[in-house]
Design an enzyme around this catalytic site. Structure first.
Site, PDB file in Angstrom:
ATOM      1  CE  LYS A 130      -8.590-100.511 -70.051  1.00  0.00           C
ATOM      2  NZ  LYS A 130      -7.710-101.488 -69.379  1.00  0.00           N
ATOM      3  CE1 TYR A 176      -3.176-100.533 -72.995  1.00  0.00           C
ATOM      4  CE2 TYR A 176      -4.701-101.055 -74.767  1.00  0.00           C
ATOM      5  CZ  TYR A 176      -4.470-100.694 -73.451  1.00  0.00           C
ATOM      6  OH  TYR A 176      -5.533-100.475 -72.586  1.00  0.00           O
ATOM      7  CG  ASN A 215      -8.235-102.758 -65.907  1.00  0.00           C
ATOM      8  OD1 ASN A 215      -8.758-102.365 -66.945  1.00  0.00           O
ATOM      9  ND2 ASN A 215      -6.928-102.891 -65.767  1.00  0.00           N
ATOM     10  CG  HIS A 256      -5.710 -96.371 -70.918  1.00  0.00           C
ATOM     11  ND1 HIS A 256      -4.548 -97.086 -70.730  1.00  0.00           N
ATOM     12  CD2 HIS A 256      -5.327 -95.141 -71.343  1.00  0.00           C
ATOM     13  CE1 HIS A 256      -3.526 -96.322 -71.048  1.00  0.00           C
ATOM     14  NE2 HIS A 256      -3.964 -95.130 -71.420  1.00  0.00           N
ATOM     15  CD  GLU A 272      -1.423 -93.603 -73.136  1.00  0.00           C
ATOM     16  OE1 GLU A 272      -0.935 -94.721 -72.883  1.00  0.00           O
ATOM     17  OE2 GLU A 272      -2.179 -92.998 -72.341  1.00  0.00           O
TER      18      GLU A 272
HETATM   19  P1  ADP Z   1      -2.622-100.194 -66.757  1.00  0.00           P
HETATM   20  O1  ADP Z   1      -3.920-100.174 -67.550  1.00  0.00           O
HETATM   21  O2  ADP Z   1      -2.868-100.275 -65.273  1.00  0.00           O
HETATM   22  O3  ADP Z   1      -1.664 -99.105 -67.148  1.00  0.00           O
HETATM   23  P2  ADP Z   1      -0.931-102.012 -68.253  1.00  0.00           P
HETATM   24  O4  ADP Z   1      -0.521-100.849 -69.098  1.00  0.00           O
HETATM   25  O5  ADP Z   1       0.139-102.794 -67.614  1.00  0.00           O
HETATM   26  O6  ADP Z   1      -1.937-101.597 -67.106  1.00  0.00           O
HETATM   27  O7  ADP Z   1      -1.843-103.016 -69.123  1.00  0.00           O
HETATM   28  C1  ADP Z   1      -2.834-102.505 -69.988  1.00  0.00           C
HETATM   29  C2  ADP Z   1      -4.118-103.283 -69.827  1.00  0.00           C
HETATM   30  O8  ADP Z   1      -3.932-104.614 -70.286  1.00  0.00           O
HETATM   31  C3  ADP Z   1      -4.610-103.462 -68.400  1.00  0.00           C
HETATM   32  O9  ADP Z   1      -5.345-102.360 -67.934  1.00  0.00           O
HETATM   33  C4  ADP Z   1      -5.451-104.710 -68.501  1.00  0.00           C
HETATM   34  O10 ADP Z   1      -6.745-104.469 -69.008  1.00  0.00           O
HETATM   35  C5  ADP Z   1      -4.694-105.537 -69.530  1.00  0.00           C
HETATM   36  N1  ADP Z   1      -3.733-106.502 -68.951  1.00  0.00           N
HETATM   37  C6  ADP Z   1      -2.531-106.223 -68.410  1.00  0.00           C
HETATM   38  N2  ADP Z   1      -1.882-107.347 -68.049  1.00  0.00           N
HETATM   39  C7  ADP Z   1      -2.685-108.379 -68.387  1.00  0.00           C
HETATM   40  C8  ADP Z   1      -2.590-109.813 -68.291  1.00  0.00           C
HETATM   41  N3  ADP Z   1      -1.520-110.405 -67.801  1.00  0.00           N
HETATM   42  N4  ADP Z   1      -3.639-110.549 -68.730  1.00  0.00           N
HETATM   43  C9  ADP Z   1      -4.713-109.964 -69.253  1.00  0.00           C
HETATM   44  N5  ADP Z   1      -4.862-108.630 -69.384  1.00  0.00           N
HETATM   45  C10 ADP Z   1      -3.883-107.849 -68.960  1.00  0.00           C
HETATM   46 MG    MG Z   2      -0.539 -98.813 -68.847  1.00  0.00          MG
END
Ligand code: ADP
Ligand code: MG
Length: 201
Positions: free
Chosen positions: A14, A54, A156, A159, A170
């Site tokens: 990211k 997403y 974080n 992805h 994806e």
């Molecule tokens: P992952 O990336 O671990 O698969 P998710 O698919 O649940 O996580 O969410 C996608 C991305 O959205 C996360 O990596 C994070 O950057 C962001 N995200 C998820 N939940 C939140 C939240 N409650 N508030 C802000 N950003 C979020």
């Molecule tokens: Mg995810």
């Protein structure tokens, strides 16, 4: 069925991962476990591409909301909303801003259990609670609380596809067929062949 060594997963470094100069550190983690890099490119994604990415999984919005709410509850804190869909909608808007804020590096990694192993090495969504030794646990400090407080996405770094069906949707969203390489590397024999031959000549 395909040999398990052909499992593929999408990884996207990211914008914050690139700003933090962690590209090499991140790629090293996946490469050294024995996975093979089969596609790679750097570009600034469009909001449309991120929204579509997403929403490829119709359950994602609800799941993302549930994950956020349960993280608050576990810490004895109050979530901003108790409706997972409402939280999910918020997150999509924030992700569009975050993921289009600068260049990203998209990659496809291939190997046995690629999806599961990449998720394990990457760590949980929230850096605050991600395991020690994982990329998100070791290299960044963000939390649901901080992200919500500032109305932004959780930073974080990475992805990574969450499941094999997710990866299968994806990868074609991010890469054309011609961008994905088919090649072998010698260490695959040591990882996957039933017999290890010719070590002693
Ligand atoms: P992952 O990336 O671990 O698969 P998710 O698919 O649940 O996580 O969410 C996608 C991305 O959205 C996360 O990596 C994070 O950057 C962001 N995200 C998820 N939940 C939140 C939240 N409650 N508030 C802000 N950003 C979020
Ligand atoms: Mg995810």
């Amino acid at each position: 069925m395909d040999h398990p060594k052909n499992e593929r997963t999408l990884v996207v470094v990211k914008p914050d991962g690139i700003q933090r100069a962690l590209i090499g550190e991140i790629m090293k983690r996946y490469e050294r476990i024995g996975l093979k890099l089969i596609a790679l490119k750097m570009f600034v994604p469009t909001e449309k591409m991120i929204e579509e990415h997403y929403l490829l999984d119709s359950e994602w919005k609800k799941n993302v909301g549930e994950k956020a709410i349960s993280s608050y509850v576990k810490k004895g804190e109050t979530p901003p909303s108790s409706d997972p869909i409402e939280v999910g909608n918020l997150v999509v808007g924030r992700l569009k801003k975050y993921m289009t804020s600068g260049p990203v590096i998209a990659m496809v990694w291939e190997g046995a259990h690629a999806v599961e192993l990449v998720r394990k090495i990457t760590g949980g969504t929230e850096p605050r609670s991600a395991g020690v030794g994982t990329i998100r646990g070791d290299f960044v400090v963000d939390s649901y609380q901080m992200a919500d407080g500032a109305d932004r996405a959780i930073r974080n770094l990475i992805h990574a596809s969450g499941s094999v069906p997710e990866a299968e949707k994806e990868i074609p969203h991010w890469f054309g067929k011609a961008e994905i390489m088919k090649y072998s590397v010698p260490h695959e024999a040591t990882l996957y062949d039933a017999d290890i031959k010719s070590i002693l000549g």
